[in-house]
Design a protein around this motif. Structure first.
Motif, PDB file in Angstrom:
ATOM      1  N   VAL A   1       0.843  -1.188   0.000  1.00  0.00           N
ATOM      2  CA  VAL A   1       0.000   0.000   0.000  1.00  0.00           C
ATOM      3  C   VAL A   1       0.882   1.243   0.000  1.00  0.00           C
ATOM      4  O   VAL A   1       1.485   1.582   1.016  1.00  0.00           O
ATOM      5  N   ASP A   2       0.946   1.923  -1.134  1.00  0.00           N
ATOM      6  CA  ASP A   2       1.828   3.083  -1.275  1.00  0.00           C
ATOM      7  C   ASP A   2       1.081   4.397  -1.528  1.00  0.00           C
ATOM      8  O   ASP A   2       1.565   5.460  -1.152  1.00  0.00           O
ATOM      9  N   GLU A   3      -0.067   4.317  -2.175  1.00  0.00           N
ATOM     10  CA  GLU A   3      -0.792   5.526  -2.549  1.00  0.00           C
ATOM     11  C   GLU A   3      -1.545   6.084  -1.332  1.00  0.00           C
ATOM     12  O   GLU A   3      -2.193   5.320  -0.604  1.00  0.00           O
ATOM     13  N   PRO A   4      -1.455   7.384  -1.067  1.00  0.00           N
ATOM     14  CA  PRO A   4      -2.068   7.943   0.138  1.00  0.00           C
ATOM     15  C   PRO A   4      -3.551   7.623   0.302  1.00  0.00           C
ATOM     16  O   PRO A   4      -4.005   7.332   1.413  1.00  0.00           O
ATOM     17  N   GLY A   5      -4.312   7.664  -0.797  1.00  0.00           N
ATOM     18  CA  GLY A   5      -5.728   7.335  -0.700  1.00  0.00           C
ATOM     19  C   GLY A   5      -5.962   5.913  -0.245  1.00  0.00           C
ATOM     20  O   GLY A   5      -6.858   5.640   0.573  1.00  0.00           O
ATOM     21  N   ALA A   6      -5.151   4.977  -0.758  1.00  0.00           N
ATOM     22  CA  ALA A   6      -5.280   3.575  -0.357  1.00  0.00           C
ATOM     23  C   ALA A   6      -4.873   3.385   1.101  1.00  0.00           C
ATOM     24  O   ALA A   6      -5.480   2.585   1.826  1.00  0.00           O
ATOM     25  N   ILE A   7      -3.845   4.111   1.530  1.00  0.00           N
ATOM     26  CA  ILE A   7      -3.434   4.040   2.941  1.00  0.00           C
ATOM     27  C   ILE A   7      -4.569   4.507   3.841  1.00  0.00           C
ATOM     28  O   ILE A   7      -4.889   3.863   4.856  1.00  0.00           O
ATOM     29  N   ARG A   8      -5.208   5.627   3.489  1.00  0.00           N
ATOM     30  CA  ARG A   8      -6.326   6.122   4.296  1.00  0.00           C
ATOM     31  C   ARG A   8      -7.473   5.117   4.325  1.00  0.00           C
ATOM     32  O   ARG A   8      -8.078   4.871   5.382  1.00  0.00           O
ATOM     33  N   LYS A   9      -7.761   4.512   3.174  1.00  0.00           N
ATOM     34  CA  LYS A   9      -8.855   3.548   3.116  1.00  0.00           C
ATOM     35  C   LYS A   9      -8.567   2.342   4.004  1.00  0.00           C
ATOM     36  O   LYS A   9      -9.432   1.902   4.781  1.00  0.00           O
ATOM     37  N   MET A  10      -7.364   1.791   3.911  1.00  0.00           N
ATOM     38  CA  MET A  10      -7.026   0.613   4.712  1.00  0.00           C
ATOM     39  C   MET A  10      -7.032   0.933   6.209  1.00  0.00           C
ATOM     40  O   MET A  10      -7.465   0.128   7.028  1.00  0.00           O
ATOM     41  N   THR A  11      -6.593   2.131   6.555  1.00  0.00           N
ATOM     42  CA  THR A  11      -6.623   2.540   7.962  1.00  0.00           C
ATOM     43  C   THR A  11      -8.057   2.628   8.459  1.00  0.00           C
ATOM     44  O   THR A  11      -8.377   2.166   9.564  1.00  0.00           O
ATOM     45  N   THR A  12      -8.938   3.183   7.637  1.00  0.00           N
ATOM     46  CA  THR A  12     -10.345   3.294   8.012  1.00  0.00           C
ATOM     47  C   THR A  12     -10.992   1.926   8.199  1.00  0.00           C
ATOM     48  O   THR A  12     -11.856   1.753   9.069  1.00  0.00           O
ATOM     49  N   LEU A  13     -10.554   0.950   7.418  1.00  0.00           N
ATOM     50  CA  LEU A  13     -11.110  -0.402   7.534  1.00  0.00           C
ATOM     51  C   LEU A  13     -10.706  -1.091   8.834  1.00  0.00           C
ATOM     52  O   LEU A  13     -11.303  -2.101   9.212  1.00  0.00           O
ATOM     53  N   GLY A  14      -9.673  -0.575   9.501  1.00  0.00           N
ATOM     54  CA  GLY A  14      -9.230  -1.179  10.751  1.00  0.00           C
ATOM     55  C   GLY A  14      -8.276  -2.339  10.578  1.00  0.00           C
ATOM     56  O   GLY A  14      -8.209  -3.226  11.429  1.00  0.00           O
ATOM     57  N   VAL A  15      -7.497  -2.344   9.471  1.00  0.00           N
ATOM     58  CA  VAL A  15      -6.502  -3.401   9.307  1.00  0.00           C
ATOM     59  C   VAL A  15      -5.447  -3.264  10.404  1.00  0.00           C
ATOM     60  O   VAL A  15      -5.253  -2.192  10.981  1.00  0.00           O
ATOM     61  N   ASP A  16      -4.767  -4.362  10.691  1.00  0.00           N
ATOM     62  CA  ASP A  16      -3.799  -4.369  11.790  1.00  0.00           C
ATOM     63  C   ASP A  16      -2.416  -3.914  11.359  1.00  0.00           C
ATOM     64  O   ASP A  16      -1.632  -3.451  12.183  1.00  0.00           O
ATOM     65  N   GLY A  17      -2.099  -4.057  10.078  1.00  0.00           N
ATOM     66  CA  GLY A  17      -0.805  -3.633   9.584  1.00  0.00           C
ATOM     67  C   GLY A  17      -0.891  -3.242   8.126  1.00  0.00           C
ATOM     68  O   GLY A  17      -1.705  -3.795   7.368  1.00  0.00           O
ATOM     69  N   ILE A  18      -0.058  -2.277   7.733  1.00  0.00           N
ATOM     70  CA  ILE A  18       0.037  -1.853   6.336  1.00  0.00           C
ATOM     71  C   ILE A  18       1.467  -2.082   5.871  1.00  0.00           C
ATOM     72  O   ILE A  18       2.413  -1.520   6.426  1.00  0.00           O
ATOM     73  N   ILE A  19       1.613  -2.933   4.873  1.00  0.00           N
ATOM     74  CA  ILE A  19       2.918  -3.222   4.270  1.00  0.00           C
ATOM     75  C   ILE A  19       3.114  -2.227   3.128  1.00  0.00           C
ATOM     76  O   ILE A  19       2.312  -2.178   2.195  1.00  0.00           O
ATOM     77  N   THR A  20       4.192  -1.439   3.214  1.00  0.00           N
ATOM     78  CA  THR A  20       4.373  -0.334   2.273  1.00  0.00           C
ATOM     79  C   THR A  20       5.839  -0.154   1.912  1.00  0.00           C
ATOM     80  O   THR A  20       6.726  -0.425   2.726  1.00  0.00           O
ATOM     81  N   ASP A  21       6.068   0.324   0.691  1.00  0.00           N
ATOM     82  CA  ASP A  21       7.422   0.669   0.258  1.00  0.00           C
ATOM     83  C   ASP A  21       7.897   1.982   0.876  1.00  0.00           C
ATOM     84  O   ASP A  21       9.088   2.287   0.835  1.00  0.00           O
ATOM     85  N   TYR A  22       6.961   2.756   1.405  1.00  0.00           N
ATOM     86  CA  TYR A  22       7.266   4.097   1.913  1.00  0.00           C
ATOM     87  C   TYR A  22       6.792   4.238   3.361  1.00  0.00           C
ATOM     88  O   TYR A  22       5.804   4.943   3.632  1.00  0.00           O
ATOM     89  N   PRO A  23       7.460   3.592   4.294  1.00  0.00           N
ATOM     90  CA  PRO A  23       6.989   3.661   5.684  1.00  0.00           C
ATOM     91  C   PRO A  23       6.932   5.077   6.239  1.00  0.00           C
ATOM     92  O   PRO A  23       6.115   5.376   7.103  1.00  0.00           O
ATOM     93  N   GLN A  24       7.786   5.960   5.725  1.00  0.00           N
ATOM     94  CA  GLN A  24       7.785   7.333   6.230  1.00  0.00           C
ATOM     95  C   GLN A  24       6.476   8.050   5.946  1.00  0.00           C
ATOM     96  O   GLN A  24       6.126   9.026   6.615  1.00  0.00           O
ATOM     97  N   THR A  25       5.692   7.564   4.967  1.00  0.00           N
ATOM     98  CA  THR A  25       4.388   8.150   4.680  1.00  0.00           C
ATOM     99  C   THR A  25       3.455   8.014   5.881  1.00  0.00           C
ATOM    100  O   THR A  25       2.640   8.900   6.155  1.00  0.00           O
ATOM    101  N   LEU A  26       3.598   6.895   6.618  1.00  0.00           N
ATOM    102  CA  LEU A  26       2.755   6.656   7.780  1.00  0.00           C
ATOM    103  C   LEU A  26       3.401   7.122   9.074  1.00  0.00           C
ATOM    104  O   LEU A  26       2.719   7.559   9.992  1.00  0.00           O
ATOM    105  N   THR A  27       4.734   7.034   9.155  1.00  0.00           N
ATOM    106  CA  THR A  27       5.394   7.429  10.400  1.00  0.00           C
ATOM    107  C   THR A  27       5.736   8.913  10.406  1.00  0.00           C
ATOM    108  O   THR A  27       6.053   9.475  11.460  1.00  0.00           O
ATOM    109  N   GLN A  28       5.729   9.528   9.197  1.00  0.00           N
ATOM    110  CA  GLN A  28       6.088  10.938   9.038  1.00  0.00           C
ATOM    111  C   GLN A  28       7.520  11.229   9.487  1.00  0.00           C
ATOM    112  O   GLN A  28       7.799  12.270  10.063  1.00  0.00           O
ATOM    113  N   ARG A  29       8.420  10.273   9.220  1.00  0.00           N
ATOM    114  CA  ARG A  29       9.829  10.450   9.582  1.00  0.00           C
ATOM    115  C   ARG A  29      10.690  10.125   8.372  1.00  0.00           C
ATOM    116  O   ARG A  29      10.406   9.228   7.643  1.00  0.00           O
TER     117      ARG A  29
END
Length: 285
Positions: free
Chosen positions: A257-285
């Motif tokens: 999950v790399d695209e911001p819209g998809a990240i928001r959607k998966m977070t809203t669904l309540g998934v337990d983990g998001i596997i991404t090429d860009y972890p800084q997108t979620l951690t903001q670091r």
């Protein structure tokens, strides 16, 4: 890593840590806390995948876990590499021209360790090497970042690669015990036979089933008897699937999950983990 609330995973961690209540995690809590950030092959959008550079960057970006791929060399060394053959991300054809096969399993560790696994990504990473599973663990074991190890689905290994991974981890009881106590270790596979083989050998380590397609309810019910995670492609994941996985006492990590819209959607669904090429997108670091 978020454990399912149902079974042995919480129990073994409680034994190892002595803090039972701290290790009970419900789906509601998981949704409140937000999904775990799982760096796909390390921070592979910013550094060459599955190298020390990508893993170290994911740690600096405070990813919760690093996802890697476990394969075996011709002489039995477990290495971190995704593709079944090495042409895409190394200079193997230049260094070893004319070889009949460029599969990881057809090369010794001494041959593999000479390969440049970074230049394909960017000149700044020229000379980055393929690394072993042991090296991955050394880079992670004193950090807050856990490990999600995928058993390679490359057909030449059969279920023996699952056995090799279990043997390797059994040889590291100190690491495994601490990682489980901190919820920093799990294994996953596309191959159900591999996952079951590993589970039978090391039932205390959470085991996940990867799926590019939407699993049927019959499959979910059967897997819930022994698996801890169902890890589907995010494009086949919806609220009904997430809720059913949680209802059956399992957790779910979606990929990739790399695209911001998809990240928001998966977070809203309540998934337990998001596997991404860009972890800084979620951690903001």
């Amino acid at each position: 890593m978020k454990f399912p609330s149902k079974r042995r995973a919480g129990a073994v961690v409680a034994v190892l840590s002595g803090v039972v209540l701290a290790l009970s995690s419900t789906s509601a809590q998981a949704a409140t806390d937000g999904p775990d950030v799982i760096a796909h092959r390390g921070s592979s959008g910013m550094a060459p995948e599955n190298t020390a550079a990508a893993i170290d960057l994911a740690v600096r970006q405070r990813a919760d876990h690093v996802e890697i791929d476990v394969q075996r060399t011709k002489d039995g060394k477990l290495v971190n590499f995704h593709d079944c053959t090495m042409e895409r991300t190394t200079d193997v054809e230049d260094l070893y021209p004319g070889r009949p096969s460029y599969r990881v399993s057809d090369f010794t560790w001494n041959e593999l360790r000479r390969l440049d696994a970074g230049s394909w990504f960017h000149d700044d990473y020229a000379g980055e090497r393929i690394i072993t599973l042991d090296t991955v663990i050394r880079h992670l074991q004193h950090t807050r970042t856990g490990l999600l190890a995928e058993i390679s689905p490359c057909g030449q290994y059969g279920t023996t690669i699952a056995t090799d991974l279990a043997d390797n981890l059994n040889g590291k009881p100190g690491y495994v015990g601490k990682a489980l106590a901190r919820r920093q270790l799990a294994v996953q596979s596309f191959e159900t036979d591999d996952a079951r083989t590993f589970h039978d050998l090391m039932p205390d380590i959470p085991i996940g089933i990867l799926d590019a397609d939407r699993p049927t309810d019959t499959e979910l019910v059967e897997l819930s008897q022994w698996a801890d995670q169902i890890n589907p492609q995010h494009t086949v994941t919806d609220q009904t699937l997430v809720d059913r996985i949680h209802q059956l006492g399992m957790t779910t990590n979606v990929w990739t999950v790399d695209e911001p819209g998809a990240i928001r959607k998966m977070t809203t669904l309540g998934v337990d983990g998001i596997i991404t090429d860009y972890p800084q997108t979620l951690t903001q670091r």
